[in-house]
Design an enzyme around this catalytic site. Structure first.
Site, mmCIF file in Angstrom:
data_model
loop_
_atom_site.group_PDB
_atom_site.id
_atom_site.type_symbol
_atom_site.label_atom_id
_atom_site.label_comp_id
_atom_site.label_asym_id
_atom_site.label_seq_id
_atom_site.Cartn_x
_atom_site.Cartn_y
_atom_site.Cartn_z
ATOM 1 N N THR A 164 -0.521 0.624 10.859
ATOM 2 C CA THR A 164 -1.850 0.816 11.457
ATOM 3 C C THR A 164 -2.489 -0.504 11.886
ATOM 4 O OG1 THR A 164 -2.810 0.751 9.251
ATOM 5 C CG2 THR A 164 -2.299 2.914 10.159
ATOM 6 N N ILE A 181 4.642 0.934 14.930
ATOM 7 C CA ILE A 181 3.734 0.013 14.277
ATOM 8 C C ILE A 181 3.087 0.673 13.052
ATOM 9 C CG2 ILE A 181 3.205 -1.278 16.362
ATOM 10 C CD1 ILE A 181 0.537 0.288 16.570
ATOM 11 N N ASN A 207 -7.921 5.037 7.877
ATOM 12 C CA ASN A 207 -7.751 5.407 6.483
ATOM 13 C C ASN A 207 -7.614 4.163 5.629
ATOM 14 O OD1 ASN A 207 -5.002 5.084 4.888
ATOM 15 N ND2 ASN A 207 -4.519 5.255 7.081
ATOM 16 N N ASN A 228 7.285 -1.452 3.127
ATOM 17 C CA ASN A 228 5.972 -1.576 3.746
ATOM 18 C C ASN A 228 5.420 -2.969 3.471
ATOM 19 O OD1 ASN A 228 3.386 -1.456 4.603
ATOM 20 N ND2 ASN A 228 2.754 0.226 3.275
ATOM 21 N N LEU A 278 -2.378 3.085 -1.153
ATOM 22 C CA LEU A 278 -1.130 3.226 -1.915
ATOM 23 C C LEU A 278 -1.261 3.969 -3.231
ATOM 24 C CD1 LEU A 278 0.358 -0.352 -1.370
ATOM 25 C CD2 LEU A 278 0.901 1.741 -0.116
ATOM 26 N N SER A 326 5.419 7.600 6.588
ATOM 27 C CA SER A 326 4.999 7.547 5.197
ATOM 28 C C SER A 326 3.483 7.709 5.060
ATOM 29 C CB SER A 326 5.415 6.198 4.601
ATOM 30 O OG SER A 326 4.959 6.105 3.274
ATOM 31 N N GLY A 382 3.349 5.542 16.238
ATOM 32 C CA GLY A 382 2.000 5.162 16.638
ATOM 33 C C GLY A 382 1.446 6.157 17.639
ATOM 34 N N CYS A 410 0.778 -3.066 4.600
ATOM 35 C CA CYS A 410 -0.331 -2.179 4.279
ATOM 36 C C CYS A 410 -1.647 -2.944 4.367
ATOM 37 C CB CYS A 410 -0.193 -1.599 2.878
ATOM 38 S SG CYS A 410 -1.607 -0.551 2.482
ATOM 39 N N GLY A 417 -3.149 7.216 15.244
ATOM 40 C CA GLY A 417 -3.438 8.285 16.193
ATOM 41 C C GLY A 417 -3.211 7.840 17.633
#
Lengths: 257, 302, 302, 257
Positions: free
Chosen positions: C193, C191, C69, C127, C73, C21, C243, C130, C217
């Protein structure tokens, strides 16, 4: 022995084999003392996923031309990136690292056994032995004829025996099957290559009570005995291959032979 | 020429560059490459009350912009350190700090007490966050109570500068930091490694002998900077920042996040002279930005 | 040709490759590059009960082998989604899953209830982790109680496959995973972030508008693999791993760690066709290793 | 407009300036339609710390030679790595991206204002206007004479006015100080360059009620409107510069002018 970090000049890059690159490095100053069996830690530039240095054994030191030779097998991104080096580039290395092979007395009958990229350090060791008055015998194993590198150079320093898995050169089979082991007795063996090969050579040496040293290639981070990542279990406990090794007397190891 | 000296408790640093425990051996391994006296402080390898063999090989795996390790506190024990190592390093002309690990508050304290006797060791760093041994203190480091318990026991027996190294593998690191501050820690250092894993898909086995290990290197830097920033705002004691520092700009990022000093770890493996380069780079940055003292940029980011 | 299909609860996937997402828009943005029907499931961008503007620019910072980032949302709310977006995506010939976020258990539940009405949406991903909005559920995602509370509320109103996305910013992720399993989640994805920070040392300010953001990343892959391995051993419901997956080998690492399916996120930014390349690469790997079904390697590492 | 990911062949690499590299790319197939003001996302290979693609505006499309030109300012590791490209290499790009400049009616008096690397997209835009029968005026600003690039090419497509900060060419000062702004009236302005420059041009346009478009360079991740990282605040709320932009009518923006 004092260690150095230097940017050495790439003087020549050649490809003796599709999976190998031979890099010849030089420096303004004379290269320091380097023992047969020692290695260098190479910094890899411009490889996205290569973070650590790569340990590469010293293939040969050409004192006349003040050259350090590295014979590199291109297995991963790091070594493939090294294969892109061009004459005129600089390569950052830490050297000389590790202990190196024991130099036996000049009357020793010494057999140098190598397989795959493991033959690389035996060239420099062979020359040293030759210069010391030994008559080393090289026993080099490969899959095929075409996988045997630097044979003419080895022949300058001693007798060269060969085994190939497909019989395309020398005796067919593995080094430990070579007839010389039945015919001649050696006082010393030095071995470098894939672990299964080193283990069977060690087994032979043990059985025949021959002094035998092997050169290990455990994964390393620092290369100078600081991080304790590359340890090998020995009779003295876990020791750093990069510092106490890479060369070990097989009696120091805890291999099940 | 800006002023680089900084104090951590009673510990006086000529510059804010330290070496991270476990990445610089006992310093001697690097003596051919750098003048050890140029480094603000050398934190030597993790020491425990008793001899430890550490974990089996393999102990290391390379990962994107980082590495995993599971060395597992291999060391010959505190008495061997005092009798055999200390004499070799006590005359290094900079601060030599011992990183102390243990399995119970009592052996942490006993180990610290013995090092307290060594004149030339001005400080210890308590490792309450080693992810790589079952009894390596990770259990202490991830709870307020456990962390407080260890620091309290050590504080009672140790009278010099006490630095506590914090684990990032927690929900709220400020909570742990405050707990150790309350028990009398003079400083906190963070971050220790993030617990990670890598798999050899051909062998269908983990790349590390004990399956998981600690992630370090530039990959973790954003997490480290964030945690340093959070902790620096939560405690009054000085914060020592580490995690993926490769150059002077990285170090300055940590200072601005609130670190009073920094440690260099994994980068030593790629460039054994990086500590001195970072020190010089910090100096140049401060000069070129007309900053007369390092202290002016510490915590610049609010 | 090995079997790639796999079920997550009642959700049937033709292959185990999903999009993470927030990295794949509503799928349509990628339609020029890949055949969307080739992807196992498309998880569209985070949707909330009400319209959200998200955070100010800058929202992104590049880091070693990763990025931070703090989008926050940004979306036009669930009603806009149902009326304006859904008609455009409902006929995509694969599973379209909506990622649902909220500030209270009630609005999570209300948002989920409205999506429950959409025939062509077979599942949602909650989620609860976040890190980029004050009220973005991170608070729920880091405690057993909070996570259970949200899942309980949603489960009461949502009758299709319920996936819960877990935060790695916790001391023990298995604890959270068990809590959501107990409340009836059909699957967990992890996971999300790692919370991080990066500083512009010239401006002496964070690079992100809200200072901290989420790290994704390859940098985080070792942490993700470790947590997937831990959670897969702690729960009975299927685990979806994500992840730092950049290629098929990375995906296989997650399967062996215990993931039944995987999500590709940040990699879409570097190669918009990576999803299909990973699907094909998984197929080739299984074939070349004589593995007839993906299920044979799931959890291969014990 | 359909977007593509392609490996384009590097046909020519030149260095018009120490801080700029001009890369000319081609393909077997004819290049697709590309609008002035659109950009590409370039994949950077072999840069250790460059993870994401780099957005580069389209400098020029040479239809006769089927070439796409990228004028790249070498500011960081990523762009420095791109400067190492050689003819014969391939460069992976996503293109064409973004909206592009509005093409005004053929009788419009249009001023194209550029500063620094911001001049790049104006070349391609200028050609399009020239071909449409407009007589565009280019107003290009730079620090010194030597920082002005591609002037002869601009001159093929319209009148070129210049300001330099040191007065080494054209009028001394910034573009917004140029006398032409007092002498002539324009119906349209298109502007690309550093934000302060674009803001002062926007102020001028507002004050004189001229239709004005600016091209923004917000940091991007995906480049195709998926990640919502590159948003700009507009009267419609936060919108993606990579998708709704990079070109915006200044009346859409919320800049304080």
């Amino acid at each position: 022995m004092k260690k150095y970090m230097k940017n050495l000049l790439v003087e020549e890059v050649s490809f003796p084999h599709q999976r190998y690159v031979l890099v010849k490095l030089t420096d303004q100053q004379p290269l320091p003392d380097i023992l047969p069996g020692q290695f260098v830690q190479v910094k890899v530039e411009g490889a996205t996923n290569t973070f650590l240095r790569r340990p590469i054994s010293v293939n040969y030191v050409d004192r006349n031309n003040n050259q350090l030779w590295l014979l590199i097998q291109t297995v991963g991104e790091g070594t493939r990136t090294l294969a892109k080096l061009k004459a005129g580039d600089y390569l950052n290395i830490l050297f000389p690292l590790g202990n190196g092979f024991t130099i036996p007395h000049t009357t020793a009958d010494i057999l140098l056994v190598g397989g795959g990229v493991g033959v690389a350090p035996l060239l420099y060791f062979g020359e040293r032995l030759h210069n010391n008055g030994n008559k080393p015998v090289f026993l080099l194993g490969a899959r095929t004829n075409n996988d045997l590198l630097q044979i003419p150079m080895f022949q300058q320093f001693g007798e060269v025996l060969v085994t190939t898995e497909d019989g395309s050169l020398g005796e067919k089979g593995f080094v430990t099957n070579h007839s010389v082991l039945g015919k001649r007795t050696f006082s010393h063996i030095a071995c470098c290559g894939p672990k299964p090969m080193m283990m069977s050579v060690a087994r032979y040496a043990m059985a025949n009570n021959i002094h035998c040293e092997v050169s290990l290639e455990n994964m390393m981070a620092c290369g100078i005995g600081a991080c304790l990542c590359c340890v090998e279990k020995t009779v003295k406990g876990n020791v750093c291959v990069c510092k106490e090794g890479p060369v070990f007397d097989i009696r120091q190891l805890t291999w099940e032979l | 020429m800006s002023t680089l000296n900084i104090n951590i408790g009673d510990l006086q640093l000529k510059n804010p560059v330290m070496t991270a425990s476990g990445t610089f051996g006992y310093g001697l391994e690097y003596a051919d490459f750098v003048n050890l006296a140029d480094i603000g402080a050398i934190i030597v390898k993790g020491t425990t009350l008793h001899h430890r063999e550490g974990n089996d090989y393999p102990r290391m795996a390379e990962t994107p912009s980082g590495m995993l390790n599971c060395v597992g506190l291999q060391n010959k024990g505190v008495d061997y350190f005092c009798n055999n190592i200390y004499p070799q390093i006590k005359d290094i002309d900079t601060n030599v700090i011992v990183n102390v690990s243990g399995s119970t508050p009592e052996d942490y304290a006993e180990c610290a007490a013995r090092i307290d006797q060594l004149d030339k060791i001005p400080a210890i760093e308590l490792n309450i966050s080693c992810p790589n041994v079952k009894d390596g203190g990770m259990a202490f480091g991830v709870t307020r109570k456990g962390a407080a318990q260890v620091v309290k026991a050590v504080r009672a027996k140790y009278h010099k500068t006490l630095i506590v190294k914090l684990s990032p593998n927690v929900t709220d690191i400020t909570d742990i930091a405050k707990a150790v501050e309350d028990e009398g820690a003079d400083s906190v250092s963070l971050i220790n490694t993030l617990m990670g894993m890598a798999i050899d898909i051909e062998r269908r086995k983990p790349l590390l002998s004990i399956k998981t290990g600690g992630l370090s290197g530039p990959a973790v830097k954003p997490v480290a900077v964030r945690m340093v920033w959070q902790v620096a705002r939560a405690v009054r004691i000085p914060v020592i920042g580490l995690g993926g520092i490769m150059n002077a700009n990285d170090a300055i990022e940590f200072f601005m996040a609130g670190a009073s000093a920094i440690q260099i770890g994994t980068a030593n493996f790629i460039d054994p002279t990086v500590t001195v380069k970072v020190r010089d780079g910090i100096n140049q940055w401060l000069d070129s930005h007309n900053v007369s003292s390092l202290t002016e940029i510490i915590g610049a980011v609010d």
